[in-house]
Design a protein around this motif. Structure first.
Motif, PDB file in Angstrom:
ATOM      1  N   GLY A  86      53.103  39.333  -6.013  1.00 50.46           N
ATOM      2  CA  GLY A  86      52.855  40.475  -5.125  1.00 50.46           C
ATOM      3  C   GLY A  86      53.702  40.027  -3.295  1.00 50.46           C
ATOM      4  N   ALA A  87      54.658  40.558  -3.203  1.00 50.87           N
ATOM      5  CA  ALA A  87      55.431  40.332  -1.748  1.00 50.87           C
ATOM      6  C   ALA A  87      54.535  40.874  -0.859  1.00 50.87           C
ATOM      7  CB  ALA A  87      56.671  40.881  -1.905  1.00 50.87           C
ATOM      8  N   GLY A  88      53.359  40.313  -0.296  1.00 53.36           N
ATOM      9  CA  GLY A  88      52.482  40.727   0.831  1.00 53.36           C
ATOM     10  C   GLY A  88      52.962  40.365   2.275  1.00 53.36           C
ATOM     11  N   ASP A  89      53.986  39.536   2.393  1.00 54.83           N
ATOM     12  CA  ASP A  89      54.685  39.352   3.668  1.00 54.83           C
ATOM     13  C   ASP A  89      55.616  40.363   4.060  1.00 54.83           C
ATOM     14  OD1 ASP A  89      55.113  37.968   6.083  1.00 54.83           O
ATOM     15  OD2 ASP A  89      55.907  35.917   5.194  1.00 54.83           O
ATOM     16  N   THR A  90      55.041  41.456   4.150  1.00 59.56           N
ATOM     17  CA  THR A  90      55.762  42.814   4.506  1.00 59.56           C
ATOM     18  C   THR A  90      56.550  42.841   5.681  1.00 59.56           C
ATOM     19  OG1 THR A  90      53.974  43.987   5.401  1.00 59.56           O
ATOM     20  CG2 THR A  90      54.367  44.133   2.921  1.00 59.56           C
ATOM     21  N   PHE A  91      56.155  42.034   6.706  1.00 66.04           N
ATOM     22  CA  PHE A  91      56.820  41.917   7.938  1.00 66.04           C
ATOM     23  C   PHE A  91      58.157  41.044   7.967  1.00 66.04           C
ATOM     24  CE2 PHE A  91      52.538  43.309   8.750  1.00 66.04           C
ATOM     25  CZ  PHE A  91      52.766  44.320   9.506  1.00 66.04           C
ATOM     26  N   ARG A  92      58.325  40.659   6.844  1.00 67.21           N
ATOM     27  CA  ARG A  92      59.579  39.548   6.837  1.00 67.21           C
ATOM     28  C   ARG A  92      60.570  39.839   5.678  1.00 67.21           C
ATOM     29  NH1 ARG A  92      60.588  33.735   6.069  1.00 67.21           N
ATOM     30  NH2 ARG A  92      58.637  33.678   4.668  1.00 67.21           N
ATOM     31  N   ALA A  93      61.274  40.628   6.035  1.00 69.36           N
ATOM     32  CA  ALA A  93      62.417  41.234   4.835  1.00 69.36           C
ATOM     33  C   ALA A  93      62.935  40.075   3.929  1.00 69.36           C
ATOM     34  CB  ALA A  93      63.467  42.089   5.338  1.00 69.36           C
TER      35      ALA A  93
END
Length: 298
Positions: A130-137
């Motif tokens: 799950g790519a939950g670090d959504t603020f860092r593309a």
């Protein structure tokens, strides 16, 4: 492990070897003071260095000793200080096991998730990321590449989407596909600790609605190359996130591998894995005996 600790071991062995003459060295106050100073250079901190020095004094004071005997003594003491309960991933009784991964930006968090996913996949587990670090593309892109290499599913959200939504969808995907393990990345940095706590609390709540007792593990990734700075950077994360274990990343790039001693001492958390290189397989389950020998053995 030995290859990963090469820089620290070389620096330590050179420093400690310089204390000796061919005929050996008398273990007195001068020697013990010099040994202490050299141990400190590995960023193990004064507490662990004092314990190793004091143990060497207790065993060897007043004797003329060779390098090998000193290395054997400090290896044994280091192993004793690093001993911990078996620290593999705690697998939930009913799948999926949910793992949150936290840490500051630049700590090697996303890379560690890829390595961990590969490690668990090779052990026979079906993994969803799950790519939950959504603020860092870049983190989302990097994790997507890792998922492709491993051959596992990944859940991503739109840029700056709610991380809790991604976490929820990841757990949902794991349930739908019969996956054993869901590993969820989280934001590397927020403005304040209260924001961090609020976000992590929300993630816990939403995934707890889908899976009992989730998350089952919260792993804190620390950068070994940061030395003592890793400890101060991570303290807030550890407290806010309710961490269950540590992943020590970038160990191969550091001559400060001794930082693992104050980490164990201050956080009272098991070190579960160590990152030993840049390759996808360069991760190992932490073992105190192997680590201590790799740190000091010639």
């Amino acid at each position: 492990m030995r290859a990963g600790l090469q820089k620290t071991r070389r620096a330590l062995n050179t420093d400690i070897r310089d204390l000796f003459k061919s005929e050996g060295r008398l273990v007195d106050d001068d020697f013990l003071g010099e040994l202490f100073a050299r141990l400190i250079r590995t960023d193990m901190g004064t507490g662990p260095a004092e314990k190793i020095r004091d143990d060497a004094a207790k065993r060897l004071r007043g004797r003329v000793v060779q390098l090998e005997e000193v290395l054997e003594t400090i290896t044994a003491q280091t192993q004793s200080m690093l001993e911990q309960e078996f620290a593999e991933i705690q697998i939930a009784e009913h799948a999926p096991t949910v793992i949150l991964v936290v840490g500051v930006n630049g700590s090697g968090k996303t890379t560690s998730i890829g390595k961990l996913a590969n490690h668990l996949s090779k052990a026979g587990h079906k993994v969803v990321l799950g790519a939950g670090d959504t603020f860092r593309a870049a983190a989302v892109e990097q994790l997507t590449v890792w998922a492709g290499r491993i051959g596992c599913d990944i859940v991503t959200g739109k840029p700056e989407a709610d991380p809790a939504s991604v976490a929820y969808q990841t757990v949902e995907k794991a349930i739908e596909t019969g996956a054993d393990i869901a590993i969820i990345d989280t934001a590397g940095r927020l403005q304040t600790q209260s924001n961090l706590m609020q976000q992590l609390d929300k993630i816990r709540r939403v995934i707890g609605k889908k899976v009992d007792d989730a998350p089952h593990e919260v792993l804190l990734v620390l950068d070994a190359t940061a030395g003592q700075n890793a400890i101060s950077q991570a303290r807030g994360f550890s407290e806010a996130a309710g961490c269950t274990g540590i992943v020590l990343a970038k160990l191969d790039g550091s001559a400060k591998g001794g930082v693992i001693l104050p980490i164990r001492e201050q956080f009272e958390l098991p070190v579960k894995f160590v990152g030993l290189g840049e390759g996808i397989d360069d991760i190992a389950t932490f073992d105190a005996a192997s680590f201590a020998k790799a740190l000091f053995a010639e």
